[in-house]
Design a protein around this motif. Structure first.
Motif, PDB file in Angstrom:
ATOM      1  N   GLU A   8       9.570 -10.091 -18.882  1.00 46.82           N
ATOM      2  CA  GLU A   8      10.296  -9.358 -17.933  1.00 46.82           C
ATOM      3  C   GLU A   8       9.809  -7.964 -17.435  1.00 46.82           C
ATOM      4  OE1 GLU A   8      11.565 -10.968 -20.627  1.00 46.82           O
ATOM      5  OE2 GLU A   8      12.122 -12.778 -19.657  1.00 46.82           O
ATOM      6  N   ARG A   9       9.583  -7.114 -18.599  1.00 47.95           N
ATOM      7  CA  ARG A   9       8.801  -5.872 -18.270  1.00 47.95           C
ATOM      8  C   ARG A   9       7.473  -5.972 -17.663  1.00 47.95           C
ATOM      9  NH1 ARG A   9       8.772  -1.239 -16.379  1.00 47.95           N
ATOM     10  NH2 ARG A   9       7.456   0.468 -17.635  1.00 47.95           N
ATOM     11  N   PHE A  10       6.738  -6.856 -17.915  1.00 45.39           N
ATOM     12  CA  PHE A  10       5.360  -7.126 -17.179  1.00 45.39           C
ATOM     13  C   PHE A  10       5.672  -7.475 -15.921  1.00 45.39           C
ATOM     14  CE2 PHE A  10       1.652  -8.916 -15.918  1.00 45.39           C
ATOM     15  CZ  PHE A  10       0.651  -8.414 -16.385  1.00 45.39           C
ATOM     16  N   ASP A  11       6.524  -7.998 -15.476  1.00 50.78           N
ATOM     17  CA  ASP A  11       7.240  -8.348 -14.123  1.00 50.78           C
ATOM     18  C   ASP A  11       7.342  -7.147 -13.371  1.00 50.78           C
ATOM     19  OD1 ASP A  11       6.213 -11.053 -14.638  1.00 50.78           O
ATOM     20  OD2 ASP A  11       8.447 -11.779 -14.557  1.00 50.78           O
ATOM     21  N   GLU A  12       8.085  -6.558 -14.120  1.00 48.27           N
ATOM     22  CA  GLU A  12       8.705  -5.217 -13.500  1.00 48.27           C
ATOM     23  C   GLU A  12       7.245  -4.397 -13.145  1.00 48.27           C
ATOM     24  OE1 GLU A  12      11.065  -3.361 -16.289  1.00 48.27           O
ATOM     25  OE2 GLU A  12      12.864  -4.946 -15.927  1.00 48.27           O
ATOM     26  N   ASP A  15       6.020  -5.574  -9.844  1.00 49.74           N
ATOM     27  CA  ASP A  15       6.757  -5.333  -8.745  1.00 49.74           C
ATOM     28  C   ASP A  15       6.530  -3.971  -8.402  1.00 49.74           C
ATOM     29  OD1 ASP A  15       8.013  -7.997  -8.585  1.00 49.74           O
ATOM     30  OD2 ASP A  15       9.515  -7.363  -9.796  1.00 49.74           O
ATOM     31  N   ALA A  16       6.505  -2.977  -9.487  1.00 52.59           N
ATOM     32  CA  ALA A  16       6.342  -1.473  -9.048  1.00 52.59           C
ATOM     33  C   ALA A  16       4.847  -1.289  -8.417  1.00 52.59           C
ATOM     34  CB  ALA A  16       6.476  -0.827 -10.474  1.00 52.59           C
ATOM     35  N   ALA A  17       3.846  -2.052  -8.908  1.00 50.17           N
ATOM     36  CA  ALA A  17       2.573  -1.931  -8.305  1.00 50.17           C
ATOM     37  C   ALA A  17       2.651  -2.489  -6.746  1.00 50.17           C
ATOM     38  CB  ALA A  17       1.454  -2.491  -8.987  1.00 50.17           C
ATOM     39  N   PHE A  75      -2.734 -11.947 -14.213  1.00 48.40           N
ATOM     40  CA  PHE A  75      -2.851 -12.618 -15.664  1.00 48.40           C
ATOM     41  C   PHE A  75      -2.338 -11.890 -16.774  1.00 48.40           C
ATOM     42  CE2 PHE A  75      -6.005 -15.176 -12.885  1.00 48.40           C
ATOM     43  CZ  PHE A  75      -5.336 -15.989 -12.614  1.00 48.40           C
ATOM     44  N   ARG A  76      -1.344 -11.942 -17.173  1.00 44.60           N
ATOM     45  CA  ARG A  76      -0.587 -11.118 -18.254  1.00 44.60           C
ATOM     46  C   ARG A  76      -1.462 -11.027 -19.324  1.00 44.60           C
ATOM     47  NH1 ARG A  76       3.178 -12.243 -22.333  1.00 44.60           N
ATOM     48  NH2 ARG A  76       4.664 -10.748 -22.618  1.00 44.60           N
ATOM     49  N   GLY A  77      -1.864 -12.038 -20.023  1.00 46.38           N
ATOM     50  CA  GLY A  77      -2.785 -11.866 -21.280  1.00 46.38           C
ATOM     51  C   GLY A  77      -3.809 -11.098 -21.454  1.00 46.38           C
ATOM     52  N   GLU A  88      -1.592   2.887 -19.896  1.00 46.25           N
ATOM     53  CA  GLU A  88      -2.842   2.157 -19.513  1.00 46.25           C
ATOM     54  C   GLU A  88      -2.691   1.133 -18.549  1.00 46.25           C
ATOM     55  OE1 GLU A  88      -7.070   0.786 -21.465  1.00 46.25           O
ATOM     56  OE2 GLU A  88      -5.636   1.427 -22.482  1.00 46.25           O
ATOM     57  N   LEU A  89      -1.710   0.188 -19.257  1.00 46.25           N
ATOM     58  CA  LEU A  89      -1.315  -1.141 -18.692  1.00 46.25           C
ATOM     59  C   LEU A  89      -0.794  -0.849 -17.320  1.00 46.25           C
ATOM     60  CD1 LEU A  89      -1.181  -4.071 -18.779  1.00 46.25           C
ATOM     61  CD2 LEU A  89       1.288  -3.655 -19.940  1.00 46.25           C
ATOM     62  N   ILE A  90       0.030   0.082 -17.052  1.00 44.33           N
ATOM     63  CA  ILE A  90       0.653   0.414 -15.792  1.00 44.33           C
ATOM     64  C   ILE A  90      -0.565   0.645 -14.884  1.00 44.33           C
ATOM     65  CG2 ILE A  90       1.876   2.100 -14.400  1.00 44.33           C
ATOM     66  CD1 ILE A  90       3.767   2.308 -16.887  1.00 44.33           C
ATOM     67  N   GLU A  91      -1.466   1.337 -15.104  1.00 41.67           N
ATOM     68  CA  GLU A  91      -2.666   1.689 -14.174  1.00 41.67           C
ATOM     69  C   GLU A  91      -3.448   0.318 -13.793  1.00 41.67           C
ATOM     70  OE1 GLU A  91      -5.316   3.950 -11.825  1.00 41.67           O
ATOM     71  OE2 GLU A  91      -3.366   4.026 -12.363  1.00 41.67           O
ATOM     72  N   GLU A  92      -3.666  -0.237 -15.096  1.00 40.11           N
ATOM     73  CA  GLU A  92      -4.462  -1.682 -14.842  1.00 40.11           C
ATOM     74  C   GLU A  92      -4.007  -2.620 -13.867  1.00 40.11           C
ATOM     75  OE1 GLU A  92      -7.701  -1.853 -15.238  1.00 40.11           O
ATOM     76  OE2 GLU A  92      -7.912  -0.153 -16.378  1.00 40.11           O
TER      77      GLU A  92
END
Length: 118
Positions: A8-12, A15-17, A75-77, A88-92
């Protein structure tokens, strides 16, 4: 060390990107669905971060209008595996989303690399 994050957080983050794409470009992104998958499909590299599956706007003609929506896969993984912090994840995720949306506009990998989105 890779980070962990619930889906769910990853989906957020995705969505933000998408929300960060300038309005003048976002209005042109039609008939496109963005999907988050855990891993790339079989036959693709294990470290693939995203994939555009569709016909770029620059290659469409009048016969293209009746096709299924283009799809952007994130791709989340692999993204979690390559990042060591949430920042770093937010930027990638942002880079990956922009990269795949750019393919929708017909921008190739070489040009995206020049622009810093590869």
């Amino acid at each position: 060390m890779p980070i962990e994050m619930d889906p769910e957080r990853f989906d957020e983050l995705v969505d933000a990107a998408l929300d960060d794409i300038p309005d003048e470009l976002a209005r042109l992104v039609r008939n496109v669905v963005v999907l988050v998958e855990d891993e790339p499909p079989e036959g693709e590299p294990d470290d693939l971060l995203g994939l555009y599956d569709g016909v770029a706007l620059t290659e469409r003609d009048s016969g293209t209008l009746m096709h299924l929506p283009a799809r952007i896969f994130i791709f989340r993984g692999p993204l979690l595996d390559m990042c060591e912090s949430e920042e770093e994840l937010i930027e990638e995720v942002r880079i990956t989303v922009v990269h795949e949306v750019a393919h929708h506009f017909g921008i190739d990998d070489a040009r995206l690399h020049e622009l810093g989105y590869a």
